[in-house]
Design a protein around this motif. Structure first.
Motif, short mmCIF file in Angstrom:
data_model
loop_
_atom_site.label_atom_id
_atom_site.label_comp_id
_atom_site.label_asym_id
_atom_site.label_seq_id
_atom_site.Cartn_x
_atom_site.Cartn_y
_atom_site.Cartn_z
N GLY A 1 0.69 -1.25 -0.03
CA GLY A 1 -0.06 0.08 0.03
C GLY A 1 0.92 1.34 -0.19
O GLY A 1 0.35 2.45 -0.73
N SER A 2 2.09 1.10 0.81
CA SER A 2 2.93 2.48 0.78
C SER A 2 3.30 2.64 -0.69
O SER A 2 3.52 3.84 -1.03
CB SER A 2 3.86 1.88 1.81
OG SER A 2 5.01 3.21 1.85
N MET A 3 3.76 1.36 -1.34
CA MET A 3 4.48 1.67 -2.48
C MET A 3 3.32 2.26 -3.64
O MET A 3 3.80 3.21 -4.46
CB MET A 3 4.68 0.10 -3.25
CG MET A 3 5.89 -0.57 -2.55
SD MET A 3 5.90 -2.45 -3.01
CE MET A 3 6.26 -1.86 -4.90
N GLU A 4 2.21 1.75 -3.62
CA GLU A 4 1.03 2.45 -4.49
C GLU A 4 0.97 4.11 -4.06
O GLU A 4 0.90 4.85 -4.90
CB GLU A 4 -0.28 1.84 -4.07
CG GLU A 4 -0.17 0.33 -4.72
CD GLU A 4 -1.52 -0.46 -4.14
OE1 GLU A 4 -2.17 -1.09 -5.13
OE2 GLU A 4 -1.93 -0.38 -3.15
N GLU A 5 1.11 4.34 -2.95
CA GLU A 5 0.77 5.61 -2.31
C GLU A 5 2.06 6.53 -2.84
O GLU A 5 1.77 7.56 -3.53
CB GLU A 5 0.57 5.72 -0.96
CG GLU A 5 0.32 7.17 -0.45
CD GLU A 5 0.13 7.14 0.86
OE1 GLU A 5 0.21 8.32 1.63
OE2 GLU A 5 0.22 5.94 1.70
N GLU B 1 3.85 10.29 -7.15
CA GLU B 1 4.70 10.77 -8.24
C GLU B 1 4.19 10.93 -9.52
O GLU B 1 4.73 10.92 -10.59
CB GLU B 1 6.12 9.70 -8.04
CG GLU B 1 6.67 10.17 -6.74
CD GLU B 1 7.72 8.85 -6.76
OE1 GLU B 1 7.77 8.07 -7.63
OE2 GLU B 1 8.60 8.96 -5.94
N GLY B 2 2.94 10.32 -9.51
CA GLY B 2 2.03 10.59 -10.85
C GLY B 2 2.21 9.07 -11.64
O GLY B 2 2.21 9.17 -12.84
N ARG B 3 2.59 8.13 -10.86
CA ARG B 3 2.81 6.99 -11.76
C ARG B 3 1.98 5.73 -10.91
O ARG B 3 1.38 6.12 -9.99
CB ARG B 3 4.22 6.40 -11.35
CG ARG B 3 5.03 7.34 -12.07
CD ARG B 3 6.56 7.04 -11.94
NE ARG B 3 6.83 6.76 -10.41
CZ ARG B 3 8.18 6.15 -10.21
NH1 ARG B 3 8.91 5.34 -11.00
NH2 ARG B 3 8.51 5.98 -8.83
N GLN C 1 12.66 -0.65 -6.16
CA GLN C 1 13.25 0.65 -5.34
C GLN C 1 12.15 0.95 -4.35
O GLN C 1 12.35 1.38 -3.09
CB GLN C 1 13.48 1.60 -6.14
CG GLN C 1 14.75 1.40 -6.85
CD GLN C 1 15.07 2.51 -8.23
OE1 GLN C 1 14.37 3.30 -8.29
NE2 GLN C 1 16.27 2.20 -9.00
N LEU C 2 10.71 0.87 -4.84
CA LEU C 2 9.63 1.39 -4.16
C LEU C 2 9.47 0.68 -2.96
O LEU C 2 9.21 1.15 -1.74
CB LEU C 2 8.52 1.53 -5.05
CG LEU C 2 8.21 2.71 -6.07
CD1 LEU C 2 6.90 2.37 -6.88
CD2 LEU C 2 8.23 3.92 -5.14
#
Length: 265
Positions: A230-234, A239-241, A253-254
């Motif tokens: 969930g943190s990766m998604e956020e 960052e607009g991705r 990396q995320l």
């Protein structure tokens, strides 16, 4: 602490259940069968476990009530079929618990919880009326696999079939991992499925001997993964991705960033 009117409330619940299932009752309740209720019984059981994790008495009370309702539902179906009543169920339960606790209700004292458990198992064996009873008996196949493995291993350990310690069991994990690797290189299939099962079973052994609940450990691992994902998604959205459009290197990396955010300062 039991309420002084618990018996009265229980009778009210039984009466309510009869009305729900009777003429003019709830159409949904009237349609239910033992088979249709199976998923609700499982669901309510797990909701009780979730409530226990919260340590919130009100939540625990509510979920225990929902689980009790499922028991009453099944007892009502049995009564309708002329099989047994709730009174029959309770009479058999009280008799069984009395019989299996002679150190409380009889004259066979024990000195520890271990002795009480051994006496309990001996009494269960005697209830088989002479038929041989496996040391592994009494573990429901419908249990989640990790919990079932833990219970089977625990019962086997009672007769001495066990590793000396978690370190010894860990060596078996390494052995099973090698067999998984070999099966994978040979193309997988049923052999891989079997070896993966053996590996998982061995990991449960390590957890049990290390006094770690494997079910709880895996649940915690899933929670960590879900939280970090969930943190990766956020982060990506900030960052607009979107994750689906990123390379594996970018995803890693995320992931590393999400893990670092959980580390104490």
């Amino acid at each position: 602490m039991s309420s002084p009117d618990a018996g009265q409330r229980f009778v009210e619940l039984l009466t309510m259940m009869t009305r729900l299932r009777g003429d003019g009752g709830c159409p949904w309740d009237r349609e239910q069968t033992r088979d249709s209720l199976r998923p609700f019984l499982v669901e309510e059981t797990y909701e009780v476990l979730d409530a226990l994790d919260t340590r919130d008495p009100r939540h625990i009370r509510e979920e225990l009530g929902d689980l009790l309702f499922q028991v009453v539902f099944h007892a009502e179906i049995a009564r309708e079929r002329g099989e047994f009543s709730m009174a029959d169920l309770l009479e058999a339960l009280v008799a069984k618990m009395t019989r299996r606790h002679p150190h409380v209700f009889g004259d066979r004292p024990v000195g520890s919880a271990r002795e009480a458990l051994a006496q309990w198992e001996a009494i269960k064996d005697s209830e088989s009326h002479g038929s041989p009873r496996s040391a592994l008996a009494g573990v429901p196949r419908a249990l989640p696999a990790l919990h079932r493995a833990q219970r089977v291993q625990h019962k086997a350990a009672r007769v001495g079939f066990d590793w000396a310690d978690a370190a010894g069991a860990l060596e078996k994990v390494r052995e099973e991992l090698g067999e998984v690797t070999e099966a994978l290189h040979q193309g997988g299939g049923e052999a891989l499925r079997e070896e993966l099962g053996d590996l998982l079973f061995s990991v449960v052994n390590v957890a049990r001997l290390a006094s770690v609940d494997p079910e709880g450990a895996l649940q915690a691992a899933v929670d960590r993964f879900s939280r970090r994902f969930g943190s990766m998604e956020e982060t990506a959205r900030g960052e607009g991705r979107e994750l689906a459009g990123l390379s594996l290197d970018e995803l890693e990396q995320l992931w590393s960033r999400a893990k670092s955010l959980e580390r104490p300062a």
